[in-house]
Design an enzyme around this catalytic site. Structure first.
Site, PDB file in Angstrom:
ATOM      1  N   ALA A 144       0.805  -1.227   0.000  1.00 57.78           N
ATOM      2  CA  ALA A 144       0.000   0.000   0.000  1.00 57.78           C
ATOM      3  C   ALA A 144       0.837   1.276   0.000  1.00 57.78           C
ATOM      4  O   ALA A 144       0.396   2.305  -0.511  1.00 57.78           O
ATOM      5  CB  ALA A 144      -0.935   0.018   1.211  1.00 57.78           C
ATOM      6  N   GLN A 145       2.028   1.211   0.607  1.00 58.11           N
ATOM      7  CA  GLN A 145       2.855   2.410   0.685  1.00 58.11           C
ATOM      8  C   GLN A 145       4.334   2.050   0.636  1.00 58.11           C
ATOM      9  O   GLN A 145       4.687   0.877   0.546  1.00 58.11           O
ATOM     10  CB  GLN A 145       2.538   3.193   1.966  1.00 58.11           C
ATOM     11  N   GLY A 199       6.877  -1.099  -1.087  1.00 53.49           N
ATOM     12  CA  GLY A 199       5.923  -1.958  -1.793  1.00 53.49           C
ATOM     13  C   GLY A 199       5.141  -1.202  -2.834  1.00 53.49           C
ATOM     14  O   GLY A 199       4.940  -1.691  -3.966  1.00 53.49           O
ATOM     15  N   GLN A 252      17.844  -1.746  17.338  1.00 53.44           N
ATOM     16  CA  GLN A 252      16.787  -2.643  16.866  1.00 53.44           C
ATOM     17  C   GLN A 252      17.230  -4.103  16.923  1.00 53.44           C
ATOM     18  O   GLN A 252      17.361  -4.755  15.896  1.00 53.44           O
ATOM     19  CB  GLN A 252      16.460  -2.319  15.416  1.00 53.44           C
ATOM     20  N   TYR A 257      14.446  -6.494  15.365  1.00 48.74           N
ATOM     21  CA  TYR A 257      14.312  -6.190  13.927  1.00 48.74           C
ATOM     22  C   TYR A 257      15.514  -6.770  13.185  1.00 48.74           C
ATOM     23  O   TYR A 257      15.369  -7.448  12.158  1.00 48.74           O
ATOM     24  CB  TYR A 257      14.246  -4.674  13.733  1.00 48.74           C
ATOM     25  N   VAL A 259      15.676   3.981   3.906  1.00 47.27           N
ATOM     26  CA  VAL A 259      14.832   4.398   2.783  1.00 47.27           C
ATOM     27  C   VAL A 259      13.778   5.371   3.305  1.00 47.27           C
ATOM     28  O   VAL A 259      13.238   5.179   4.404  1.00 47.27           O
ATOM     29  CB  VAL A 259      14.129   3.192   2.126  1.00 47.27           C
ATOM     30  N   THR A 304      10.699   6.298   3.903  1.00 49.87           N
ATOM     31  CA  THR A 304       9.312   5.825   3.999  1.00 49.87           C
ATOM     32  C   THR A 304       8.815   6.069   5.427  1.00 49.87           C
ATOM     33  O   THR A 304       9.604   6.362   6.329  1.00 49.87           O
ATOM     34  CB  THR A 304       9.229   4.304   3.747  1.00 49.87           C
TER      35      THR A 304
HETATM   36  N1  NAI Z   1      12.434   2.138   5.305  1.00 51.19           N
HETATM   37  C1  NAI Z   1      13.656   1.651   5.525  1.00 51.19           C
HETATM   38  O1  NAI Z   1      14.597   2.378   5.921  1.00 51.19           O
HETATM   39  C2  NAI Z   1      13.937   0.209   5.309  1.00 51.19           C
HETATM   40  C3  NAI Z   1      12.917  -0.720   5.157  1.00 51.19           C
HETATM   41  N2  NAI Z   1      13.240  -2.039   4.980  1.00 51.19           N
HETATM   42  C4  NAI Z   1      12.188  -3.055   4.860  1.00 51.19           C
HETATM   43  O2  NAI Z   1      11.403  -2.776   3.696  1.00 51.19           O
HETATM   44  C5  NAI Z   1      10.079  -3.317   3.869  1.00 51.19           C
HETATM   45  C6  NAI Z   1       9.048  -2.253   3.532  1.00 51.19           C
HETATM   46  O3  NAI Z   1       9.219  -1.220   4.473  1.00 51.19           O
HETATM   47  P1  NAI Z   1       8.817   0.299   4.162  1.00 51.19           P
HETATM   48  O4  NAI Z   1       8.205   0.406   2.811  1.00 51.19           O
HETATM   49  O5  NAI Z   1       9.981   1.134   4.530  1.00 51.19           O
HETATM   50  O6  NAI Z   1       7.716   0.493   5.288  1.00 51.19           O
HETATM   51  P2  NAI Z   1       6.279   1.167   5.277  1.00 51.19           P
HETATM   52  O7  NAI Z   1       5.866   1.195   6.711  1.00 51.19           O
HETATM   53  O8  NAI Z   1       6.280   2.413   4.490  1.00 51.19           O
HETATM   54  O9  NAI Z   1       5.390   0.089   4.487  1.00 51.19           O
HETATM   55  C7  NAI Z   1       5.181  -1.169   5.037  1.00 51.19           C
HETATM   56  C8  NAI Z   1       3.776  -1.618   4.670  1.00 51.19           C
HETATM   57  O10 NAI Z   1       3.584  -2.898   5.270  1.00 51.19           O
HETATM   58  C9  NAI Z   1       2.274  -2.936   5.814  1.00 51.19           C
HETATM   59  N3  NAI Z   1       2.178  -3.892   6.907  1.00 51.19           N
HETATM   60  C10 NAI Z   1       2.729  -3.789   8.140  1.00 51.19           C
HETATM   61  N4  NAI Z   1       2.359  -4.834   8.899  1.00 51.19           N
HETATM   62  C11 NAI Z   1       1.541  -5.614   8.124  1.00 51.19           C
HETATM   63  C12 NAI Z   1       0.815  -6.810   8.345  1.00 51.19           C
HETATM   64  N5  NAI Z   1       0.832  -7.423   9.526  1.00 51.19           N
HETATM   65  N6  NAI Z   1       0.100  -7.323   7.316  1.00 51.19           N
HETATM   66  C13 NAI Z   1       0.068  -6.698   6.105  1.00 51.19           C
HETATM   67  N7  NAI Z   1       0.714  -5.541   5.842  1.00 51.19           N
HETATM   68  C14 NAI Z   1       1.434  -5.022   6.848  1.00 51.19           C
HETATM   69  C15 NAI Z   1       2.003  -1.514   6.287  1.00 51.19           C
HETATM   70  O11 NAI Z   1       0.615  -1.265   6.397  1.00 51.19           O
HETATM   71  C16 NAI Z   1       2.673  -0.693   5.191  1.00 51.19           C
HETATM   72  O12 NAI Z   1       1.771  -0.355   4.176  1.00 51.19           O
HETATM   73  C17 NAI Z   1      10.032  -3.803   5.328  1.00 51.19           C
HETATM   74  O13 NAI Z   1      10.229  -5.205   5.366  1.00 51.19           O
HETATM   75  C18 NAI Z   1      11.209  -3.098   5.996  1.00 51.19           C
HETATM   76  O14 NAI Z   1      11.711  -3.813   7.100  1.00 51.19           O
HETATM   77  C19 NAI Z   1      14.542  -2.488   4.934  1.00 51.19           C
HETATM   78  C20 NAI Z   1      15.560  -1.601   5.081  1.00 51.19           C
HETATM   79  C21 NAI Z   1      15.354  -0.188   5.267  1.00 51.19           C
HETATM   80  C1  LIG Z   2      13.166   1.298  11.136  1.00 55.15           C
HETATM   81  C2  LIG Z   2      13.578   0.413  10.005  1.00 55.15           C
HETATM   82  C3  LIG Z   2      14.559   1.081   9.139  1.00 55.15           C
HETATM   83  C4  LIG Z   2      15.964   0.634   9.410  1.00 55.15           C
HETATM   84  C5  LIG Z   2      16.375  -0.341   8.403  1.00 55.15           C
HETATM   85  C6  LIG Z   2      17.854  -0.385   8.196  1.00 55.15           C
HETATM   86  O1  LIG Z   2      18.310  -0.756   7.152  1.00 55.15           O
HETATM   87  C7  LIG Z   2      18.760   0.050   9.253  1.00 55.15           C
HETATM   88  C8  LIG Z   2      20.065  -0.152   9.095  1.00 55.15           C
HETATM   89  C9  LIG Z   2      21.009   0.471  10.038  1.00 55.15           C
HETATM   90  C10 LIG Z   2      20.944   0.037  11.423  1.00 55.15           C
HETATM   91  C11 LIG Z   2      22.211   0.284  12.009  1.00 55.15           C
HETATM   92  C12 LIG Z   2      23.107   0.583  10.949  1.00 55.15           C
HETATM   93  O2  LIG Z   2      24.195   1.124  11.021  1.00 55.15           O
HETATM   94  C13 LIG Z   2      22.474   0.246   9.694  1.00 55.15           C
HETATM   95  C14 LIG Z   2      22.985   1.165   8.571  1.00 55.15           C
HETATM   96  C15 LIG Z   2      22.932   0.483   7.280  1.00 55.15           C
HETATM   97  C16 LIG Z   2      23.523   1.373   6.199  1.00 55.15           C
HETATM   98  C17 LIG Z   2      24.813   0.783   5.687  1.00 55.15           C
HETATM   99  C18 LIG Z   2      25.354   1.579   4.512  1.00 55.15           C
HETATM  100  C19 LIG Z   2      26.795   1.209   4.300  1.00 55.15           C
HETATM  101  C20 LIG Z   2      27.384   1.942   3.126  1.00 55.15           C
HETATM  102  O3  LIG Z   2      26.736   2.895   2.602  1.00 55.15           O
HETATM  103  O4  LIG Z   2      28.487   1.558   2.725  1.00 55.15           O
END
Ligand code: NAI
Ligand SMILES: CCCCCC(=O)/C=C/[C@H]1C=CC(=O)[C@@H]1CCCCCCC(=O)O
Length: 261
Positions: A14-15, A18, A148, A151, A186, A188
């Site tokens: 949804a957001q 994804g 985390q 996580y 990212v 989001t």
């Molecule tokens: N945003 C970031 O910095 C990073 C995100 N990720 C991963 O990327 C994936 C997507 O995250 P984002 O788009 O950033 O988050 P987001 O919060 O923007 O989107 C996640 C979506 O998953 C849905 N969701 C949550 N729990 C759910 C459930 N029980 N059933 C169905 N839908 C559910 C939410 O409603 C939302 O629409 C996640 O697995 C997250 O861990 C990984 C690294 C970095």
């Molecule tokens: C709340 C969920 C979002 C966090 C998801 C995530 O990817 C977090 C990663 C960080 C947690 C501790 C760290 O230091 C991670 C940093 C990862 C970035 C690494 C980039 C390395 C590079 O640019 O060379």
């Protein structure tokens, strides 16, 4: 994989990430099923995607991926609507160190269930035509942090499970490729949760350190993550691959040492 006419199911569609990959797939004439807990945001996204791509190209299914029956039903409804399934993206994820059991249920258990459901509908072992599965991990699985712990554990688990099953898929000739995508930060709504006590619990006191890492490592656009996913989907040589996406190196792959004799 040529995408024209293919069908993708995206959890958490949804957001955020994804939604970005849903748009990229629709632009490649793939049909998409958005599976998400959030009905309001999901219906808003569906309305916007309908306007751009036509209402027959996408489906929104409100579903909690931790509800096994609901997740099974989402896969069933997707195939009933579009007649096939070719791509599964297990993307739904949360960041909750307070309710850490929920984090395990969403980020790992449901990814495992979504992967097995994907095999049920795509694997040659079930007489299907094959496909590709992308499980979303995180760079937290490579650069862990004090913020985390659970996580981080779930994201490590996604890599281990996916790589092991990718080997099984090859040995068993499933015709399904299973790969992992590990984004860094990212832009989001999820990223906003790192400063919220409801999500971080006692680890919220480390939020300044987390923000320093965001400043240091940069924050990526969801569209770049979608680009990485499209590469995984279309490059049929990739199975068991772990794609990393960072500000410093862009889209690249983790290299694992070959097994020593
Ligand atoms: N945003 C970031 O910095 C990073 C995100 N990720 C991963 O990327 C994936 C997507 O995250 P984002 O788009 O950033 O988050 P987001 O919060 O923007 O989107 C996640 C979506 O998953 C849905 N969701 C949550 N729990 C759910 C459930 N029980 N059933 C169905 N839908 C559910 C939410 O409603 C939302 O629409 C996640 O697995 C997250 O861990 C990984 C690294 C970095
Ligand atoms: C709340 C969920 C979002 C966090 C998801 C995530 O990817 C977090 C990663 C960080 C947690 C501790 C760290 O230091 C991670 C940093 C990862 C970035 C690494 C980039 C390395 C590079 O640019 O060379």
């Amino acid at each position: 994989m040529a995408l024209c006419g293919k069908v993708a199911l995206i959890t958490g569609g949804a957001q955020g990430i994804g939604r970005a990959v849903a748009e990229a797939l629709l632009m490649s004439d793939c049909r998409v099923s958005l599976v998400d807990l959030n009905r309001n945001v999901g219906e808003e996204s569906k309305t916007k995607l309908d306007a751009e791509f036509g209402e027959e190209k996408s489906l929104f299914i409100q579903c909690d991926v931790t509800d096994s029956g609901a997740l099974q039903d989402a896969f069933k409804r997707t195939v009933e609507r579009f007649g096939r399934l070719d791509v599964v993206i297990n993307n739904a994820g949360i960041n909750n160190e307070k309710n850490w059991e929920k984090t395990i249920q969403v980020n790992l258990t449901s990814v495992i269930k979504g992967t097995y459901l994907g095999l049920d509908y795509m694997s040659k072992e079930h007489g299907k035509e094959g496909g590709v599965i992308i499980n979303v991990s995180s760079m937290a699985a490579f650069l862990h942090s004090p913020h985390q712990p659970v996580y981080t554990a779930t994201k490590h688990g996604v890599i281990g499970f996916s790589r092991a099953l990718a080997d099984a898929a090859e040995l068993g000739n499933y015709g399904v490729r299973i790969n992992v995508l590990c984004p860094a930060f990212v832009d989001t709504p999820l990223l906003q949760t790192v400063s919220q006590e409801d999500n971080m619990g006692k680890f919220v006191k480390f939020k300044d350190d987390f923000k320093q890492r965001m400043d240091k490592f940069g924050v990526l656009k969801p569209s770049l993550i979608a680009e990485g996913m499209m590469r995984i989907i279309t490059d049929e040589s990739l199975n068991g691959a772990v794609m990393k996406i960072t500000s410093s190196k862009g889209i690249h792959f983790h290299n694992y040492e070959p097994l020593s004799a």
